[in-house]
Design an enzyme around this catalytic site. Structure first.
Site, PDB file in Angstrom:
ATOM      1  N   CYS A 330     -47.464  -0.463   8.836  1.00  0.00           N
ATOM      2  CA  CYS A 330     -48.610  -1.189   9.388  1.00  0.00           C
ATOM      3  C   CYS A 330     -49.101  -0.519  10.676  1.00  0.00           C
ATOM      4  O   CYS A 330     -49.598   0.600  10.637  1.00  0.00           O
ATOM      5  CB  CYS A 330     -48.253  -2.662   9.577  1.00  0.00           C
ATOM      6  SG  CYS A 330     -49.702  -3.746   9.704  1.00  0.00           S
ATOM      7  N   HIS A 427     -45.451  -4.684   4.434  1.00  0.00           N
ATOM      8  CA  HIS A 427     -44.289  -5.327   5.042  1.00  0.00           C
ATOM      9  C   HIS A 427     -43.420  -5.928   3.941  1.00  0.00           C
ATOM     10  O   HIS A 427     -43.911  -6.304   2.880  1.00  0.00           O
ATOM     11  CB  HIS A 427     -44.721  -6.459   5.976  1.00  0.00           C
ATOM     12  CG  HIS A 427     -45.387  -6.006   7.230  1.00  0.00           C
ATOM     13  ND1 HIS A 427     -44.717  -5.356   8.234  1.00  0.00           N
ATOM     14  CD2 HIS A 427     -46.677  -6.136   7.658  1.00  0.00           C
ATOM     15  CE1 HIS A 427     -45.557  -5.106   9.230  1.00  0.00           C
ATOM     16  NE2 HIS A 427     -46.747  -5.561   8.904  1.00  0.00           N
TER      17      HIS A 427
END
Length: 481
Positions: A330, A427
């Site tokens: 991310c 994630h």
């Protein structure tokens, strides 16, 4: 309303874990139970099925209750972006960024959505177990409170106060809380419990009776320290600070100032073939690291400057020259590229910041936040993986032609030509056992037969057993009204 609330004498007294264990205990009694936290402050968020976000602690509690996470379980979520301001999420949706002073002015108006979400949960379930935030003893925050006694009184929910004996002074914690809160707030407290006891519980009998005598509150038990809590998803980055494992492969992760969604590391720290090390500010990246992970962050450009201030940019280049592997997740993925541009100032001052240049990609921030659960496959191994995306910004460039994964029929992530630097927005992917094993084998690590999700379920059952053995769970649940 069929609810009971666990408040604490301070932060990190174990409220989240207590609520998770009570949810599992209630579920095993055949009750339809749901967790609820009116207000949470965390950069560790979970994505709900309807594309909203809540604190990951409430997602774990939902799992303990046998439910899918819902935005109603945590209607107000604050995600700190700086020391002065936080992104505000209401019922799963971003409503803006507020500085601390502005937040305190707006906070009372959020009682309405909090009670709305709570009402939907109580209408749908036999029981709702509520978690407070911080401590009601912070009486300077009482005006306009929606997290502790303000909520308890508005919703007429009885409170059990949890104290933490592990940090010492639990008698003062509990008796002192009663002394400083308003009598009307104290009247909401039906009892107390003592958490995280180490040693022979009988040695605290006198102290326990003293608390009962001084407060007039009923004690619901003394809970011994539960070491298996370390096997559950971490709620706070500090929970991951102690090196774990004695494996041959060292995995180092960088502790950014605004680190977010660090639960990516939970499955890795349970792998016996790994030694997982947090690199704290001021520390160098260990030369023996085989893999360096740049985790998510709530402020990519801010933490890119933070990274450089620690000298980690130099360490990363040296690590790469030595043949080491790098994974950015991310915000960490965004940092690995050539530039990170934020023309609208969504994460701070408008502008652009030079990236680390380890991937030939660029990122541009835009206001459309991507919140979604995904399933796909890891390109290099072909193994299935699942996870979630929770980010602003889009990343593109030549290295995206070598995607990390394919999700929902599209390429995702990027890889360097030598294959030693990869980035992904996903994630939670290390919770996928087959993918995790394949990824670690590619690093030369010894893999295990760890079934991560099954282990979490086993620990939640053990937690419920632990509470049943040391608390009057039946009496506590009977408080719900």
């Amino acid at each position: 309303m069929p609810a009971v609330m666990i408040q604490g004498t301070g932060s990190d007294v174990g409220k989240s874990l207590l609520v998770a264990g009570l949810c599992r205990a209630a579920r095993r009694r055949g009750l339809s139970v749901a967790p609820f936290k009116p207000q949470n402050m965390s950069n560790n968020a979970a994505v709900t099925a309807d594309g909203g976000e809540i604190g990951r602690a409430q997602a774990l509690q939902a799992r303990a209750a046998g439910l899918e996470p819902m935005t109603d379980m945590n209607p107000v979520l604050l995600k700190p972006e700086s020391d002065q301001g936080s992104q505000v999420i209401v019922q799963g949706r971003r409503v803006g960024t507020l500085r601390a002073r502005d937040w305190f002015e707006r906070k009372p108006s959020l009682m309405a959505p909090v009670l709305e979400s709570f009402g939907r949960l109580t209408a749908a379930h036999d029981l709702v177990i509520v978690e407070g935030a911080g401590s009601p003893a912070e009486v300077n925050l009482r005006r306009g409170d929606i997290a502790n006694m303000g909520f308890a009184r508005a919703a007429n929910v009885p409170v059990v106060l949890a104290g933490d004996i592990d940090r010492g002074g639990v008698i003062a914690q509990i008796v002192g809380t009663q002394a400083v809160i308003d009598p009307e707030d104290a009247a909401m407290v039906a009892g107390f419990l003592v958490n995280k006891f180490r040693g022979d519980v009988r040695l605290f009998d006198e102290g326990y009776r003293l608390i009962e005598d001084r407060t007039g509150w009923r004690g619901y038990g003394v809970v011994p320290f539960f070491p298996q809590a370390a096997l559950l998803p971490a709620e706070d980055a500090l929970d991951l600070g102690r090196p774990t494992g004695q494996g041959a492969l060292t995995v180092a992760w960088l502790a950014f100032s605004r680190v977010a969604n660090f639960d990516d590391l939970d499955p890795l720290k349970q792998e016996p073939g790994l030694t997982v090390v947090m690199v704290r500010p001021g520390q160098p990246i260990p030369a023996e690291a085989g893999l360096v992970i740049l985790p998510g962050t709530k402020s990519t450009r801010g933490d890119l400057a933070f990274l450089r201030a620690q000298g980690w940019d130099v360490d990363l280049l040296a690590h790469h020259r030595r043949g080491g592997r790098v994974l950015g997740i991310c915000g960490g993925y965004q940092m690995l590229g050539r530039t990170v541009a934020d023309p609208q100032g969504l994460e701070g001052e408008p502008g652009a910041t030079e990236g680390l240049g380890l991937l030939d990609v660029t990122t541009v921030m835009h206001p459309d936040k991507r919140l979604t659960r995904v399933e796909g496959r890891h390109v290099a191994s072909g193994e299935p993986l699942s996870g979630y995306e929770i980010h602003i910004g889009a990343t593109d460039g030549p290295d995206c032609a070598r995607p990390f994964a394919e999700v929902d029929g599209r390429p995702e992530g990027a890889g360097s030509p030598d294959g030693r630097v990869t980035g992904s927005y996903l994630h939670g992917m290390f919770g996928s056992d087959r993918f995790r094993a394949a990824f670690l084998r590619s690093l030369g690590a010894r893999t295990s037969d760890l079934a991560y999700d099954a282990r979490v379920e086993t620990v939640l059952d053990s937690l419920a057993d632990h509470l049943e053995a040391h608390l009057d769970v039946a009496g506590l649940l009977a408080l719900a009204r």
